[in-house]
Structure formats: C-alpha cells, structure tokens
Design an enzyme around this catalytic site. Structure first.
Site, PDB file in Angstrom:
ATOM      1  N   CYS A 105       0.867  -1.181   0.000  1.00  0.00           N
ATOM      2  CA  CYS A 105       0.000   0.000   0.000  1.00  0.00           C
ATOM      3  C   CYS A 105       0.904   1.230   0.000  1.00  0.00           C
ATOM      4  O   CYS A 105       1.731   1.403   0.901  1.00  0.00           O
ATOM      5  CB  CYS A 105      -0.926   0.001   1.216  1.00  0.00           C
ATOM      6  SG  CYS A 105      -1.786   1.577   1.415  1.00  0.00           S
ATOM      7  N   CYS A 130       0.616   3.391   3.177  1.00  0.00           N
ATOM      8  CA  CYS A 130       1.226   2.722   4.337  1.00  0.00           C
ATOM      9  C   CYS A 130       2.749   2.867   4.275  1.00  0.00           C
ATOM     10  O   CYS A 130       3.398   3.084   5.304  1.00  0.00           O
ATOM     11  CB  CYS A 130       0.827   1.249   4.395  1.00  0.00           C
ATOM     12  SG  CYS A 130      -0.826   0.965   5.068  1.00  0.00           S
ATOM     13  N   ASP A 148       0.449  16.634  -1.457  1.00  0.00           N
ATOM     14  CA  ASP A 148       0.165  15.812  -2.635  1.00  0.00           C
ATOM     15  C   ASP A 148       1.278  16.007  -3.661  1.00  0.00           C
ATOM     16  O   ASP A 148       1.723  17.136  -3.894  1.00  0.00           O
ATOM     17  CB  ASP A 148      -1.192  16.202  -3.230  1.00  0.00           C
ATOM     18  CG  ASP A 148      -1.704  15.151  -4.204  1.00  0.00           C
ATOM     19  OD1 ASP A 148      -2.694  14.472  -3.875  1.00  0.00           O
ATOM     20  OD2 ASP A 148      -1.108  15.000  -5.298  1.00  0.00           O
ATOM     21  N   HIS A 203      -4.502   1.182   8.268  1.00  0.00           N
ATOM     22  CA  HIS A 203      -4.912   0.954   6.884  1.00  0.00           C
ATOM     23  C   HIS A 203      -6.424   0.731   6.815  1.00  0.00           C
ATOM     24  O   HIS A 203      -6.912  -0.360   7.105  1.00  0.00           O
ATOM     25  CB  HIS A 203      -4.173  -0.224   6.257  1.00  0.00           C
ATOM     26  CG  HIS A 203      -4.582  -0.446   4.825  1.00  0.00           C
ATOM     27  ND1 HIS A 203      -3.988   0.211   3.775  1.00  0.00           N
ATOM     28  CD2 HIS A 203      -5.567  -1.211   4.285  1.00  0.00           C
ATOM     29  CE1 HIS A 203      -4.573  -0.156   2.648  1.00  0.00           C
ATOM     30  NE2 HIS A 203      -5.542  -1.020   2.929  1.00  0.00           N
ATOM     31  N   ASN A 211     -12.416  10.707  -2.483  1.00  0.00           N
ATOM     32  CA  ASN A 211     -12.860   9.873  -3.594  1.00  0.00           C
ATOM     33  C   ASN A 211     -12.971   8.445  -3.085  1.00  0.00           C
ATOM     34  O   ASN A 211     -12.030   7.929  -2.475  1.00  0.00           O
ATOM     35  CB  ASN A 211     -11.860   9.950  -4.750  1.00  0.00           C
ATOM     36  CG  ASN A 211     -11.744  11.356  -5.307  1.00  0.00           C
ATOM     37  OD1 ASN A 211     -12.742  12.066  -5.433  1.00  0.00           O
ATOM     38  ND2 ASN A 211     -10.525  11.783  -5.608  1.00  0.00           N
ATOM     39  N   GLY A 263     -13.362   7.595  -8.371  1.00  0.00           N
ATOM     40  CA  GLY A 263     -12.047   8.040  -8.826  1.00  0.00           C
ATOM     41  C   GLY A 263     -10.941   7.858  -7.809  1.00  0.00           C
ATOM     42  O   GLY A 263      -9.900   8.509  -7.884  1.00  0.00           O
ATOM     43  N   HIS A 269      -6.137   3.527   0.189  1.00  0.00           N
ATOM     44  CA  HIS A 269      -5.926   3.796   1.617  1.00  0.00           C
ATOM     45  C   HIS A 269      -6.668   5.112   1.834  1.00  0.00           C
ATOM     46  O   HIS A 269      -6.322   6.127   1.192  1.00  0.00           O
ATOM     47  CB  HIS A 269      -4.428   3.909   1.917  1.00  0.00           C
ATOM     48  CG  HIS A 269      -4.085   4.163   3.355  1.00  0.00           C
ATOM     49  ND1 HIS A 269      -3.186   3.378   4.067  1.00  0.00           N
ATOM     50  CD2 HIS A 269      -4.496   5.124   4.209  1.00  0.00           C
ATOM     51  CE1 HIS A 269      -3.070   3.853   5.311  1.00  0.00           C
ATOM     52  NE2 HIS A 269      -3.862   4.917   5.427  1.00  0.00           N
ATOM     53  N   HIS A 277      -8.126   8.553   2.301  1.00  0.00           N
ATOM     54  CA  HIS A 277      -7.433   9.838   2.404  1.00  0.00           C
ATOM     55  C   HIS A 277      -8.399  10.963   2.089  1.00  0.00           C
ATOM     56  O   HIS A 277      -9.314  10.819   1.278  1.00  0.00           O
ATOM     57  CB  HIS A 277      -6.217   9.904   1.473  1.00  0.00           C
ATOM     58  CG  HIS A 277      -6.507   9.530   0.048  1.00  0.00           C
ATOM     59  ND1 HIS A 277      -6.627   8.218  -0.352  1.00  0.00           N
ATOM     60  CD2 HIS A 277      -6.713  10.291  -1.049  1.00  0.00           C
ATOM     61  CE1 HIS A 277      -6.883   8.179  -1.649  1.00  0.00           C
ATOM     62  NE2 HIS A 277      -6.951   9.424  -2.108  1.00  0.00           N
ATOM     63  N   HIS A 286      -8.413  14.920   0.816  1.00  0.00           N
ATOM     64  CA  HIS A 286      -7.654  16.001   0.193  1.00  0.00           C
ATOM     65  C   HIS A 286      -8.092  17.318   0.842  1.00  0.00           C
ATOM     66  O   HIS A 286      -9.295  17.569   0.976  1.00  0.00           O
ATOM     67  CB  HIS A 286      -7.974  16.118  -1.297  1.00  0.00           C
ATOM     68  CG  HIS A 286      -7.696  14.894  -2.121  1.00  0.00           C
ATOM     69  ND1 HIS A 286      -6.648  14.819  -3.005  1.00  0.00           N
ATOM     70  CD2 HIS A 286      -8.334  13.700  -2.211  1.00  0.00           C
ATOM     71  CE1 HIS A 286      -6.661  13.645  -3.611  1.00  0.00           C
ATOM     72  NE2 HIS A 286      -7.680  12.939  -3.152  1.00  0.00           N
TER      73      HIS A 286
HETATM   74  P1  5GP Z   1      -7.190   9.851  -5.147  1.00  0.00           P
HETATM   75  O1  5GP Z   1      -7.184  10.027  -6.641  1.00  0.00           O
HETATM   76  O2  5GP Z   1      -7.042   8.396  -4.770  1.00  0.00           O
HETATM   77  O3  5GP Z   1      -8.327  10.521  -4.458  1.00  0.00           O
HETATM   78  O4  5GP Z   1      -5.921  10.634  -4.630  1.00  0.00           O
HETATM   79  C1  5GP Z   1      -4.644  10.096  -4.635  1.00  0.00           C
HETATM   80  C2  5GP Z   1      -3.691  11.254  -4.567  1.00  0.00           C
HETATM   81  O5  5GP Z   1      -2.443  10.751  -4.180  1.00  0.00           O
HETATM   82  C3  5GP Z   1      -3.517  11.983  -5.895  1.00  0.00           C
HETATM   83  O6  5GP Z   1      -3.903  13.348  -5.751  1.00  0.00           O
HETATM   84  C4  5GP Z   1      -2.015  11.822  -6.194  1.00  0.00           C
HETATM   85  O7  5GP Z   1      -1.436  12.982  -6.753  1.00  0.00           O
HETATM   86  C5  5GP Z   1      -1.434  11.497  -4.817  1.00  0.00           C
HETATM   87  N1  5GP Z   1      -0.249  10.658  -4.855  1.00  0.00           N
HETATM   88  C6  5GP Z   1      -0.082   9.524  -5.607  1.00  0.00           C
HETATM   89  N2  5GP Z   1       1.125   8.994  -5.366  1.00  0.00           N
HETATM   90  C7  5GP Z   1       1.747   9.813  -4.466  1.00  0.00           C
HETATM   91  C8  5GP Z   1       3.031   9.787  -3.834  1.00  0.00           C
HETATM   92  O8  5GP Z   1       3.868   8.903  -4.063  1.00  0.00           O
HETATM   93  N3  5GP Z   1       3.315  10.802  -2.964  1.00  0.00           N
HETATM   94  C9  5GP Z   1       2.417  11.800  -2.699  1.00  0.00           C
HETATM   95  N4  5GP Z   1       2.799  12.738  -1.836  1.00  0.00           N
HETATM   96  N5  5GP Z   1       1.201  11.842  -3.265  1.00  0.00           N
HETATM   97  C10 5GP Z   1       0.865  10.862  -4.140  1.00  0.00           C
HETATM   98 ZN    ZN Z   2      -2.434   1.505   3.563  1.00  0.00          ZN
END
Ligand code: 5GP
Ligand code: ZN
Length: 113
Positions: free
Chosen positions: A4, A7, A30, A46, A87, A93, A98, A100, A102
């Site tokens: 993950c 994680c 991000d 997790h 999301n 999306g 895991h 999260h 924003h």
């Molecule tokens: P989701 O699309 O799942 O709601 O958001 C995932 C977010 O994680 C995206 O905005 C993406 O830019 C961010 N993200 C993906 N990989 C990494 C990473 O390795 N480091 C950081 N800091 N953010 C990441």
């Molecule tokens: Zn995780």
C-alpha cells in the site's frame, strides 16, 4: 499493509513532505498538487475507503476532521475557505486504496458538482 503506497509513506519507506503527524494521523503534500495548497490527510491504520469506516474506527475519522481544521488554520486558509475531498472506489475516482482526505485551498477553486 503490504504494497500500500500510503502505508509505505506513513512508515517512511517512501519519502513525503510531511506537514503533520500524531499517533493516529499522517498528513503530507500531494505529489501532483491540484491547488496552491494540496495536502492529503490519512489514518495511520490501513482503512481502505469510506466503505470501511466502522463504529470502531469512526473515532479516528472524527479526529482526522479536527486535524483538517487545525491544518487549514495553521496554513492561513481557513478564513477564505477550502475544500475537503474524498474519492471512494472506482466510480468515485479513488486511485490509492488507503482512505485519504484532500485539503485543497490557497486560491479560489473552480466550482464542482
Ligand atoms: P485519489 O485520486 O485516490 O483521491 O488521490 C490520490 C492522490 O495521491 C492523488 O492526488 C495523487 O497525486 C497522490 N499521490 C499519488 N502517489 C503519491 C506519492 O507517491 N506521494 C504523494 N505525496 N502523493 C501521491
Ligand atoms: Zn495503507
């Protein structure tokens, strides 16, 4: 949890720009910011998505929202406002499985929904 991404970030195995940490929560910038201020707030435990919130972990979720509020205040964006986004799942999306949240702000955001 193995394999993950978040994680691994929480464990320090993958570097991140940490903005906050306590025993239950980790927050970091991000990697691909969608606004001037774009921070992700995650539970250290997790939890895959909103679908996996339970009576047992709901306390951590409410704690996350207190952290979100404090981070917005500390960043100086609370007064002007900001957006908290989650999301959930494929149709929502979610790209990292895991849970999260924003935090997006620091500028006037485009209207959504
Ligand atoms: P989701 O699309 O799942 O709601 O958001 C995932 C977010 O994680 C995206 O905005 C993406 O830019 C961010 N993200 C993906 N990989 C990494 C990473 O390795 N480091 C950081 N800091 N953010 C990441
Ligand atoms: Zn995780």
């Amino acid at each position: 949890m193995e394999n993950c991404l978040f994680c691994k970030i929480i464990a320090g195995e993958i570097p991140s720009q940490k903005v906050y940490e306590d025993n239950r929560v980790y927050a970091f910038r991000d990697i691909n910011p969608a606004a001037k201020y774009h921070v992700l707030v995650v539970p250290k435990e997790h939890i895959e998505s909103v679908n996996d919130i339970t009576a047992e972990n709901a306390d951590t979720i409410s704690h996350i929202f207190l952290v979100i509020k404090k981070l917005a205040e500390a960043a100086g964006i609370a007064e002007h406002g900001y957006r908290v986004v989650n999301n959930c799942g494929e149709d929502g999306g979610q790209s990292v499985n895991h849970l999260h949240f924003h935090i997006l702000g620091g500028e006037k955001l485009k209207t959504q929904l």
